[in-house]
Design an enzyme around this catalytic site. Structure first.
Site, PDB file in Angstrom:
ATOM      1  N   LYS A 239       0.789  -1.127   0.164  1.00 53.54           N
ATOM      2  CA  LYS A 239       0.043  -0.013   0.021  1.00 53.54           C
ATOM      3  C   LYS A 239       1.038   1.273  -0.066  1.00 53.54           C
ATOM      4  CE  LYS A 239      -4.247  -1.858   0.352  1.00 53.54           C
ATOM      5  NZ  LYS A 239      -5.292  -1.490  -0.718  1.00 53.54           N
TER       6      LYS A 239
ATOM      7  N   ASP B  24      -0.399  -0.640  -4.715  1.00 50.49           N
ATOM      8  CA  ASP B  24      -1.968  -0.072  -4.632  1.00 50.49           C
ATOM      9  C   ASP B  24      -1.919   1.252  -3.989  1.00 50.49           C
ATOM     10  OD1 ASP B  24      -4.558   0.622  -4.613  1.00 50.49           O
ATOM     11  OD2 ASP B  24      -5.167  -1.157  -3.586  1.00 50.49           O
TER      12      ASP B  24
ATOM     13  N   GLU C  15      -2.224  -0.401  -8.776  1.00 54.18           N
ATOM     14  CA  GLU C  15      -3.639  -0.303  -8.698  1.00 54.18           C
ATOM     15  C   GLU C  15      -4.015   1.203  -8.148  1.00 54.18           C
ATOM     16  OE1 GLU C  15      -6.300  -2.547  -5.755  1.00 54.18           O
ATOM     17  OE2 GLU C  15      -4.742  -3.807  -6.206  1.00 54.18           O
TER      18      GLU C  15
ATOM     19  N   ASP D 101      -9.513  -0.266  -9.598  1.00 53.89           N
ATOM     20  CA  ASP D 101     -10.142  -0.661  -8.199  1.00 53.89           C
ATOM     21  C   ASP D 101     -11.222   0.332  -8.015  1.00 53.89           C
ATOM     22  OD1 ASP D 101     -11.042  -1.995  -6.196  1.00 53.89           O
ATOM     23  OD2 ASP D 101      -9.189  -1.732  -4.940  1.00 53.89           O
TER      24      ASP D 101
ATOM     25  N   LYS E 243     -14.514  -6.469  -6.931  1.00 56.10           N
ATOM     26  CA  LYS E 243     -14.813  -7.149  -5.204  1.00 56.10           C
ATOM     27  C   LYS E 243     -16.339  -7.225  -5.116  1.00 56.10           C
ATOM     28  CE  LYS E 243     -10.647  -4.482  -3.309  1.00 56.10           C
ATOM     29  NZ  LYS E 243     -10.183  -3.173  -2.930  1.00 56.10           N
TER      30      LYS E 243
HETATM   31 MG    MG Z   1      -7.180  -1.583  -4.341  1.00 57.39          MG
END
Ligand code: MG
Length: 368
Positions: free
Chosen positions: A162, A190, A216, A241, A265
């Site tokens: 992240k 991401d 991402e 995303d 997701k």
């Molecule tokens: Mg993501």
């Protein structure tokens, strides 16, 4: 599966092993809604939606307030008509994707049980392992490197990192992590919308030295044009995303040439029906998919594992949610293999069991 007769709702705050920080928020207590949907032929389907407010806008209170009304609307309807139920719920609560997903997953579980088929087979797919990454949340470069080394030592074959704060610190994080895991170890990044277009451009120019396999959501979710511009100039593949909730978003991203990959997701898509639609668009457009999660417990993770198993175009998995939780109220659904492999269960439906003692301790609503 017959008509829906009773729906039980359970509010489940679940502590994390460690707080999980991303560019748009920090999770210390993961918040799920578990549901049990009964039909008049004695089938009970189980579902879960895990609420991450910075992505969907739903809060634990808003989900808990909206859930009984949505459940009430489903009573008496045909449980096997999942496309119909998904459409019905979409019309009633268009922006409550996590809540809709919890109920829709339970219908798939019930239908699998009614037909005696595991969900991957019900979806017309085969049983295969999908390899999940594990994710290092935002922290100091040293702490992130230590966590990455820990995941590698546990056998994970790919690590998601992240980023999405200031560029100098983000690059220091990648330098420390690359040094800790060694050259050649697969890393993915991401940024969770954390960079401006200008910073993202600089980041994508500087990051190839750390050889990430993808980045991402570098910019804010509504900036599809910016995503397309960044992709044109980037040596690193781009994954959408937060810009991708449903099939309409998928079409828009394809038309703009905005990404190389989709991150699907269930909590964004509102369930498996819409997730299949997104994946079909990706497949037609030559866009491979990841299936990701919030900080889900094992019910929603199991649904994602079955979905991934059933669709060859889903080639990446980021299904580490249950591994981040300090509680484990769900048995079955999937099994861990070596190196982050996830295998879907072979029992009918999701193949999950929710711990009855755990559920008994939760705030509960019953609609019948
Ligand atoms: Mg993501």
């Amino acid at each position: 599966m017959g008509r829906i007769t009773r729906i039980e709702l359970y509010r489940a705050p679940m502590p994390m092993k460690v707080p999980f920080k991303v560019a748009i928020g920090t999770t210390t207590i993961s918040q799920s809604l578990f549901v049990r949907v009964h039909s008049d032929d004695g089938i009970v389907g189980v579902g879960e939606g895990n609420i991450f407010t910075p992505v969907t806008g739903e809060t634990p209170d808003s989900v808990w307030a909206a859930a009984p009304g949505l459940a009430q609307a489903l009573l008496g309807s045909e449980a096997h008509d999942i496309a119909g139920r998904a459409q019905q719920m979409l019309k009633l609560l268009p922006n409550n994707t996590t809540l809709r997903s919890a109920l829709e997953i339970a219908l798939w579980d019930g239908l699998g049980k009614a037909g005696g088929l595991p969900l991957f087979a019900l979806l017309g797919g085969r049983r295969r392992a999908i390899v999940t990454d594990n994710t290092v949340g935002i922290d100091t470069p040293e702490m992130m490197a230590e966590r990455a080394a820990g995941f590698k030592a546990r056998g994970f074959r790919v690590i998601k990192v992240k980023l999405g704060t200031d560029l100098a610190t983000d690059l220091a994080r990648m330098r420390a992590i690359r040094a800790a895991v060694g050259a050649g170890f697969p890393l993915r990044i991401d940024a969770n919308q954390g960079w401006s277009r200008t910073v993202a451009r600089a980041a994508l120019a500087a990051l190839p030295q750390f050889a990430p396999e993808l980045v991402e959501q570098p910019v804010v979710k509504w900036d599809v044009e910016g995503l397309a511009e960044l992709r044109r100039g980037s040596a690193i593949p781009i994954m959408a995303d937060e810009a991708l909730f449903d099939s309409h978003d998928a079409l828009r991203l394809v038309a703009a040439g905005a990404c190389d990959y989709f991150n699907i997701k269930l909590a964004k898509a509102g369930g498996i029906h819409m997730a299949l639609g997104i994946n079909a668009i990706g497949e037609a457009a030559g866009i491979a998919c990841m299936v990701g999660c919030m900080t889900d417990a094992g019910v929603a993770i199991a649904a994602a594992v079955h979905l991934a198993s059933a669709r060859e175009n889903i080639v990446f998995a980021d299904l580490d949610g249950a591994d981040m939780l300090a509680v484990d109220p769900v048995a079955g659904g999937f099994a861990y293999g070596a190196g982050g492999e996830l295998w879907p269960a072979e029992a009918p439906g999701l193949g999950v069991e929710l711990d009855a003692g755990y559920l008994a301790g939760l705030e509960t609503r019953v609609v019948e």
